[in-house]
Structure formats: structure tokens, C-alpha cells
Design a protein around this motif. Structure first.
Motif, PDB file in Angstrom:
ATOM      1  N   PHE A 126       9.442   5.177  -0.844  1.00 25.30           N
ATOM      2  CA  PHE A 126       8.682   4.349  -1.524  1.00 25.30           C
ATOM      3  C   PHE A 126       8.733   4.142  -2.321  1.00 25.30           C
ATOM      4  CE2 PHE A 126       7.415   6.508   2.795  1.00 25.30           C
ATOM      5  CZ  PHE A 126       5.979   5.657   3.558  1.00 25.30           C
ATOM      6  N   GLU A 127       7.880   2.898  -2.906  1.00 25.85           N
ATOM      7  CA  GLU A 127       8.420   2.494  -4.273  1.00 25.85           C
ATOM      8  C   GLU A 127       6.435   1.475  -4.627  1.00 25.85           C
ATOM      9  OE1 GLU A 127      11.007  -0.587  -5.100  1.00 25.85           O
ATOM     10  OE2 GLU A 127      10.532  -0.604  -7.289  1.00 25.85           O
ATOM     11  N   HIS A 128       6.067   1.631  -5.832  1.00 20.75           N
ATOM     12  CA  HIS A 128       4.902   0.361  -6.040  1.00 20.75           C
ATOM     13  C   HIS A 128       5.198   0.665  -7.575  1.00 20.75           C
ATOM     14  CE1 HIS A 128       1.319   0.332  -3.420  1.00 20.75           C
ATOM     15  NE2 HIS A 128       1.344   2.024  -3.911  1.00 20.75           N
ATOM     16  N   GLY A 178       7.571  -8.599  -9.436  1.00 21.32           N
ATOM     17  CA  GLY A 178       6.844  -7.241  -7.964  1.00 21.32           C
ATOM     18  C   GLY A 178       8.010  -6.631  -7.569  1.00 21.32           C
ATOM     19  N   ASP A 179       8.850  -5.649  -7.001  1.00 20.51           N
ATOM     20  CA  ASP A 179       9.652  -5.373  -6.820  1.00 20.51           C
ATOM     21  C   ASP A 179       9.106  -4.272  -5.857  1.00 20.51           C
ATOM     22  OD1 ASP A 179      12.049  -3.610  -6.653  1.00 20.51           O
ATOM     23  OD2 ASP A 179      12.207  -3.330  -7.950  1.00 20.51           O
ATOM     24  N   HIS A 180       9.015  -3.918  -4.948  1.00 23.87           N
ATOM     25  CA  HIS A 180       8.124  -2.553  -4.123  1.00 23.87           C
ATOM     26  C   HIS A 180       8.948  -2.806  -2.520  1.00 23.87           C
ATOM     27  CE1 HIS A 180       4.298  -2.870  -2.053  1.00 23.87           C
ATOM     28  NE2 HIS A 180       4.267  -3.894  -2.509  1.00 23.87           N
ATOM     29  N   VAL A 209       6.008   0.364 -14.534  1.00 23.30           N
ATOM     30  CA  VAL A 209       7.065   0.598 -14.270  1.00 23.30           C
ATOM     31  C   VAL A 209       6.798   0.521 -13.421  1.00 23.30           C
ATOM     32  CG1 VAL A 209       8.001   2.272 -16.350  1.00 23.30           C
ATOM     33  CG2 VAL A 209       5.980   2.823 -14.251  1.00 23.30           C
ATOM     34  N   ALA A 210       8.446   0.482 -12.351  1.00 23.98           N
ATOM     35  CA  ALA A 210       8.919   0.929 -10.969  1.00 23.98           C
ATOM     36  C   ALA A 210       8.825   1.880 -10.397  1.00 23.98           C
ATOM     37  CB  ALA A 210       9.881  -0.760 -10.234  1.00 23.98           C
ATOM     38  N   ILE A 211       7.939   2.906  -9.518  1.00 20.84           N
ATOM     39  CA  ILE A 211       8.270   4.158  -9.474  1.00 20.84           C
ATOM     40  C   ILE A 211       8.997   4.688  -8.147  1.00 20.84           C
ATOM     41  CG2 ILE A 211       6.894   6.749  -9.389  1.00 20.84           C
ATOM     42  CD1 ILE A 211       5.228   5.554 -11.470  1.00 20.84           C
ATOM     43  N   GLU A 212       9.905   4.905  -8.245  1.00 17.76           N
ATOM     44  CA  GLU A 212      10.447   4.541  -6.669  1.00 17.76           C
ATOM     45  C   GLU A 212      11.038   5.990  -6.280  1.00 17.76           C
ATOM     46  OE1 GLU A 212      13.637   1.409  -5.944  1.00 17.76           O
ATOM     47  OE2 GLU A 212      13.301   1.088  -8.351  1.00 17.76           O
ATOM     48  N   PRO A 213      10.131   7.362  -6.077  1.00 19.68           N
ATOM     49  CA  PRO A 213      11.381   7.530  -4.851  1.00 19.68           C
ATOM     50  C   PRO A 213      12.046   8.304  -3.652  1.00 19.68           C
ATOM     51  CG  PRO A 213       9.203   8.625  -4.705  1.00 19.68           C
ATOM     52  CD  PRO A 213       8.910   7.207  -5.652  1.00 19.68           C
ATOM     53  N   GLY A 263      13.830   4.565 -10.925  1.00 16.52           N
ATOM     54  CA  GLY A 263      12.933   3.543 -11.257  1.00 16.52           C
ATOM     55  C   GLY A 263      13.419   3.249 -12.517  1.00 16.52           C
ATOM     56  N   HIS A 264      12.202   1.997 -12.891  1.00 18.59           N
ATOM     57  CA  HIS A 264      12.535   1.163 -13.872  1.00 18.59           C
ATOM     58  C   HIS A 264      11.720   0.575 -13.985  1.00 18.59           C
ATOM     59  CE1 HIS A 264      12.528  -2.006 -10.767  1.00 18.59           C
ATOM     60  NE2 HIS A 264      13.610  -0.888 -10.048  1.00 18.59           N
ATOM     61  N   GLY A 265      11.844   0.213 -15.445  1.00 25.05           N
ATOM     62  CA  GLY A 265      10.611  -0.589 -16.220  1.00 25.05           C
ATOM     63  C   GLY A 265      10.473  -2.183 -15.472  1.00 25.05           C
TER      64      GLY A 265
HETATM   65 CO    CO Z   1      12.718  -0.936  -8.204  1.00 23.35          CO
END
Ligand code: CO
Ligand code: MF3
Length: 274
Positions: free
Chosen positions: A232-234, A104-106, A199-203, A168-170
Motif C-alpha cells: 500500500f502506498e500513499h 502523483g504515485d501511489h 513523501v511516498a510512504i509504501e510498505p 519509499g521516497h520523496g
Molecule cells: Co513510489
């Protein structure tokens, strides 16, 4: 190569993402002027270990802490330190865990106390842009559709700086998997997304210039002009009609609202989108 997950694996990844959300909720409860990011790091380390997980950033490519604590002009990868958080600081806490072998990464950005309207707007627009990107994370779309949606809202509409150097990344058994998910790009470009890509989406959005530099510590990324940056990242699972968000801002936001040291006046609009 994008590694697609089984439904059972997505369920496990949800547990991993939620553990990060829970840890960020603990941060939201205790953040206040005077506390140091080093104290937050110790708290997060212990909380993650108490939940049978491993802090995934710690020792990743030599990164020396559990959390990234990025204050004001620090965009990402700020080292926790012993200086006190103060009124009007913009504090991004980003962290990862490995639980049952899955990452998990957010991240979440908190605002301490009072701030000018331009800061409130940067927070609101960055959070909104995350959800605009997530809306595009559906089967058949391409990574560029996510990227375009984020850039459209932040750069073209609000003239903020979209960081180019970090993306961001898989996410899966590894912290960084294919595909890369930039916050800038063209609609219809990039890899096509199929169901159960995670995917981790992280603007990472700067109030001023998009340009950044890295400190001598080799990690701390700062805005070139010294103006603030928000992140922010989800963690998101691609589905057919509507992306499934694995991480959970609702528990963080509830704690944030309860904490009178934190300013949530900007969140109303974005919270509806969640
Ligand atoms: Co990340
Ligand atoms: N969330 C960031 C990322 O996805 C931070 C990881 S860098 C680390 O790349 F070294 F701190 F792990």
C-alpha cells in the motif's frame, strides 16, 4: 537534498495524487475474475491521458507500461500481462502520473473473492502499518521514525518480512527525490523532516521471508519463498501536528465495497484510521 514545496505546490501535488486515486477507483470498479492486467493497463493509460496527464512509469528507466500489476508472490514492478485474474488473487496496482509538472504515485492492493485468514491479516496489517508510518510524518521527526513504526507493526509484532531492497521516497517534480523512506530502521535516525516535505510512504510486506529476487525481465520482484506480498502506498505532506495525506483511499474503498468481486472484509479496522 530534500526539496520542500510551497503551499501552492502542495495543492498541485494533491491534484496529481488524487488523479492516481481516481484511476485506481476505476480499477476497483471493474476488477473481477477473468479480467487481465493488460486490460487494466490500457484502461489506466486512457483514463490518465483523458485527464490531461502523463503516465509517469511508462518509459521511466525503460519501464514499458502505465501500471505495475503485482499479483500474489510478486512484490512490486509486475508487468501487466494477458493471463486472467482469478479467485483469491491478491492484486497490487501501482501507478504514477505527471499533472501540471507534478508527480502523483501511489498503490493499492485488492483481494479477489475468498481468501484464508492469514491473507486477510496480511492485508490488514500492511494497511495499518502505512497509517502508523504516516502518523510519524510530522515536522521535527526523522525518517527513521516512520521506518521504525512500519517495521514495529509488521515485523516485530506480526513476524512478516519487510522488504529491504525497495523503499519509499520523496516526490515532486521528479518521481524519486530525497529522502529515501525505508520500511525498516531506527527511531531518531535519518534525515529530519520539515513542513511541506512530500513523501511516498509504501510498505511492501511479505507473509513469509523478507527475501526477494528479480525475474529475468529485469523488473518483476518476487518473494523468495513464493508466499504472497502486499503493498500500500500513499503520498503524504509533512505538517506540524498531523500529516496531510494527498492521495485518497476513500473513493477507492467505496468502489471496492460496491464491487461484489472484491473482498473488503479486512478493511474495517484500517479504514477507521484513514
Ligand atoms: Co513510489
Ligand atoms: N511506485 C514505485 C516507486 O515508487 C514504482 C516506480 S517504478 C517504475 O518506485 F519504473 F515503474 F516507474
Amino acid at each position: 537534498m530534500i526539496l520542500y514545496k510551497t503551499d501552492a505546490e502542495v495543492e498541485l501535488m494533491k491534484q496529481s495524487a488524487r488523479l492516481v486515486s481516481k484511476t485506481l477507483t476505476e480499477v476497483a470498479k471493474i476488477l473481477k475474475p477473468g479480467i487481465t492486467t493488460m486490460q487494466l493497463d490500457a484502461l489506466c493509460y486512457q483514463f490518465i491521458r483523458d485527464h490531461n496527464a502523463i503516465p509517469s512509469f511508462l518509459n521511466y528507466r525503460g519501464y514499458p507500461y502505465t501500471i505495475c500489476a503485482s499479483v500474489n508472490d510478486v512484490v512490486v514492478h509486475g508487468f501487466p500481462n494477458n493471463s486472467a485474474i482469478k479467485e483469491s488473487d491478491i492484486v497490487t496496482i501501482d501507478m504514477g502520473v505527471i499533472l501540471n509538472g507534478w508527480h502523483g504515485d501511489h498503490a493499492y492492493t485488492f483481494l479477489i473473492g475468498e481468501a484464508n485468514d492469514d491473507v486477510l491479516q496480511l492485508l490488514r496489517v500492511t494497511k495499518e502499518s502505512l497509517y502508523k508510518g504516516i502518523e510519524k510524518a510530522i515536522a521535527g521527526n526523522r525518517v527513521g521514525d516512520i521506518a521504525f513504526a512500519i517495521q514495529e507493526h509488521t515485523e516485530r509484532k506480526h513476524h512478516y518480512g519487510v522488504v529491504r531492497e525497495l523503499v519509499g521516497h520523496g516526490l515532486g517534480r521528479n518521481l524519486h527525490e530525497d529522502p529515501q523512506v525505508p520500511n525498516f530502521g531506527k527511531r531518531g535516525n535519518g534525515p529530519r523532516l520539515k513542513e511541506n516535505a512530500v513523501v511516498a510512504i509504501e510498505p511492501m510486506i511479505n507473509m513469509g521471508t523478507k527475501d526477494v529476487y528479480t525475474d529475468d525481465d529485469g523488473w518483476t520482484v518476487r518473494t523468495r519463498d513464493g508466499k504472497p506480498s502486499v503493498h500500500f502506498e500513499h503520498d503524504v505532506c509533512v505538517k506540524r501536528n498531523k500529516a496531510l495525506i494527498l492521495s485518497d483511499y476513500s473513493i477507492i474503498e467505496a468502489a471496492e465495497k460496491n464491487n461484489t468481486n472484491l473482498n473488503t472484509s479486512y478493511t474495517l479496522k484500517a479504514a477507521k484510521l484513514a
